[in-house]
Design a protein around this motif. Structure first.
Motif: not given
Length: 720
Positions: A413-442
């Motif tokens: 999760r800490r990669i997010g802020p790092l990439l946001e600064r590095l790439l000048r981007a906004r990062l969004y987690n999927p709702f399955t994690w942000s709301l339900l705390r359920r991870t997704t695997t492929v």
């Protein structure tokens, strides 16, 4: 009436393990039947329309994606002739042995498997991302990641992974090495929704084509529901997913290969033991050791246009991250990913509040640009101690606790802020994690442990089930833990070795795959990146610290010298344990009549053990005439009073002489850090580390060392 057929071997599933088994067994002379629940997908037949009943979901119309909630985790897999290869991101990556723990035996490590990785790479025809023929260069997303990693001094940790993709003319169909017609990649970023271009080197174009050419019989639309041991062979029962009214079919063979994926295979075995009672002697370890491969998915949206992020193969770069987290090391990789426009359209069509979302997009039309959006996929080493079991309805569910993977998830999760600064981007987690705390695997793995006996494992080292001769498992279920990388290459390599062992045990002790004579060692770009990341971790242990320093001679000095330096300790642990307490120095020097703004580099020993001096500078530069010169300087403290400390630590006595000069010379300049420069120095001190707390702790440790050394070091007589 039930239809019945027999063969030498039945293979259940046509994914990475099943495709290898089918090809090699058919080549070695066995009669082989491959049972696949999904359909055959051909180039041009994959879903694209924004309708949920256009072949997207298995649960709707036997579509491409099979999505399952396993309680604490969501799994996404592909269904069809070719299994997961139909919708994976093409990456062929070998795991980094140093990141493995003791759950990985030597037979599953690179030393014994590398040859089989080479064989699988040859079969798939892998290579890194090529040039987009439309624009004459690599995709914009590739350029973006590589440029910013270069700026962040992590370029060697980033690489272009090998991809199972045909690069070349996108308009010309040519037979591949297995005789299947393909054409070059069109760089449309749709690999994970099925390649309508025909450029993906999926299993139906490679291993399964070999299997069918060697006589294997493919049976699609056949879902296995039951396996039983009967009269020295196995009887497999299938239903027809496209027609629930069709009668069941049975198939018998003395050997059965289960390759329905980690979830499918484990579920089938659990039902055979606990529901049907047809395989009652299966190990009590069945279902244990499940892993989501440390998968974590986020969505990135660039704040400014930087090219079309949706083009190219799905994944074009991988960056290895090896960082401390909570007192331990956390190792994982981060990959860029195209977000297909067809998926945008589908989500727009099926998500609720269509009118409200359309209004919001119009309001944000200036910045809502699909070309700025891409995915970021991280995968690493989770705990791998989940357990698959059957619920009261006979369906598989997962015992899993997010706290078991807290170090990995927190670091990812800490990669997010790092990439946001590095790439000048906004990062969004999927709702399955942000709301339900359920991870997704492929990349579901595990559930069928391998080992010496049924007390500790379900299968032996070749994948043969303990207590059931001739019943094998050859898919991701047999991997003992997460691979830390895309696992398809490892599943292929392990299956190649397992099926070779099976064939040799069956009476052909010298058998080898016919392609071995054409196999050449393939490139392994991930090794270079992983080694760099590991070395970087070791060299920056504890975090780093750096600051800027400016020193000038007094205006009244007979000649003027100015130093503008950046001073750094890459590892605070290494700095503190080094008796010389050495820091690296780079910057520029201006020396009147000698050098004008030339680069200087060298070292600073800060309060070195066993020396009287407080600081020792050894710097090298080339003067305006091309001579190599050395600038040597010392700072010494003659009094522990506040004024004495300040005077001694801000005055540098300097000698400038030829680099090859012999013997010591008397200082010929005295340089001073002025009040303003001292304030600038103190406010420039920064920590380097993956987290803010680590950066703060590094600065604190450095400051404590400096203060303690300054006030406790015995004073010396100032040099005149």
């Amino acid at each position: 009436m039930t239809e019945h057929q027999s063969a030498d071997v039945i293979v259940v599933g046509s994914g990475f393990g099943g495709a290898v088994a089918a090809a090699r067994l058919a080549q070695s002379g066995f009669s082989v039947v491959v049972l696949e629940r999904g359909r055959r997908w051909t180039p041009g037949s994959f879903p694209r329309r924004p309708r949920i009943d256009d072949g997207w979901l298995w649960g709707v119309d036997r579509g491409l994606y099979s999505i399952r909630w396993l309680g604490r985790m969501l799994t996404v897999q592909a269904a069809g002739w070719g299994g997961g290869s139909l919708a994976y991101a093409n990456v062929f990556a070998r795991p980094f042995d140093r990141a493995f723990d003791d759950r990985w035996p030597s037979r599953l490590r690179r030393g014994q498997l590398d040859a089989y990785y080479d064989l699988a790479a040859h079969m798939l025809g892998v290579s890194p991302v090529g040039i987009d023929p439309r624009i004459g260069r690599v995709p914009a997303r590739t350029e973006l990641i590589e440029r910013h990693m270069q700026n962040g001094n992590r370029s060697d940790a980033t690489m272009r992974p090998n991809l199972a993709v045909t690069f070349g003319d996108p308009d010309i169909w040519k037979p591949n090495k297995h005789g299947v017609l393909q054409r070059g990649c069109a760089f449309v970023g749709e690999c994970v929704i099925g390649c309508n271009q025909g450029a993906k080197n999926s299993l139906d174009h490679t291993y399964l084509a070999v299997a069918e050419n060697a006589g294997a019989m493919a049976v699609t639309d056949a879902q296995v529901t039951r396996i039983e041991s009967r009269d020295g062979e196995y009887v497999v029962t299938t239903t027809t997913p496209s027609d629930a009214a069709s009668p069941q079919r049975t198939w018998s063979a003395p050997r059965v290969i289960l390759a329905a994926g980690a979830v499918g295979t484990t579920e089938l075995l659990l039902r055979s033991r606990d529901v049907h009672g047809t395989l009652p002697r299966l190990s009590s370890q069945l279902g244990a050791g499940f892993s989501g491969n440390g998968d974590f998915l986020t969505l990135a949206e660039l704040k400014t246009p930087q090219g079309d992020m949706s083009t190219g193969p799905t994944i074009t770069t991988s960056t290895i991250v090896d960082v401390p987290e909570g007192g331990r090391s956390v190792w994982y990789q981060v990959q860029d990913g195209a977000f297909p426009r067809a998926v945008h359209d589908l989500l727009d069509a099926v998500m609720p509040a269509t009118r409200a979302r359309a209004w919001w997009r119009r309001r944000r039309s200036a910045i809502h640009d699909r070309r700025r959006i891409f995915t970021v996929l991280a995968m690493g080493h989770d705990s791998g101690n989940g357990t698959l079991r059957l619920n009261r309805f006979g369906s598989v569910t997962l015992d899993w606790r997010n706290r078991w993977q807290s170090h990995l998830y927190r670091s990812q999760r800490r990669i997010g802020p790092l990439l946001e600064r590095l790439l000048r981007a906004r990062l969004y987690n999927p709702f399955t994690w942000s709301l339900l705390r359920r991870t997704t695997t492929v990349h579901p793995l595990g559930g069928v442990r391998s080992g010496e006996n049924p007390d500790v494992a379900v299968v032996d080292e070749a994948g043969e089930v303990h207590g059931y001769p001739g019943l094998y498992v050859m898919d991701g279920a047999v991997l003992p833990a997460s691979t830390g990388v895309n696992p398809s290459a490892t599943i292929l390599a392990v299956a190649e070795r397992s099926v070779e062992t099976l064939i040799r045990r069956a009476g052909n002790p010298e058998w080898r795959a016919p392609e071995w004579s054409d196999v050449m060692p393939s490139s392994v770009p991930e090794d270079r990146a992983a080694l760099f990341a590991a070395d970087l971790h070791a060299s920056t242990r504890g975090g780093g610290v750096h600051f800027a320093e400016r020193m000038l001679t007094e205006p009244s000095a007979r000649s003027q010298v100015a130093l503008m330096l950046t001073v750094e300790a890459a590892s605070i642990d290494g700095f503190l344990t080094d008796p010389a307490h050495t820091l690296q120095v780079v910057g520029t020097v201006d020396a009147e009549n000698i050098a004008t703004g030339v680069a200087v580099r060298g070292t600073l020993s800060l309060f070195p053990d066993g020396r009287d001096e407080a600081m020792i500078y050894e710097l090298q530069f080339t003067d305006d005439s091309g001579r190599e010169l050395t600038l040597s300087g010392t700072k010494s403290v003659s009094s522990r009073t506040p004024l004495g400390l300040l005077n001694g630590l801000t005055r540098l006595r300097v000698t400038i002489q030829p680099a090859d000069a012999v013997g010591d010379s008397q200082p010929d300049h005295e340089m001073v850090i002025g009040w303003r420069d001292l304030v600038s120095l103190l406010t420039s001190i920064r920590g380097r580390g993956f987290t803010r707390s680590r950066r703060l702790r590094t600065v604190t440790r450095f400051a404590a060392f400096f203060v303690r050394s300054a006030v406790t070091r015995p004073p010396v007589r100032a040099r005149r």
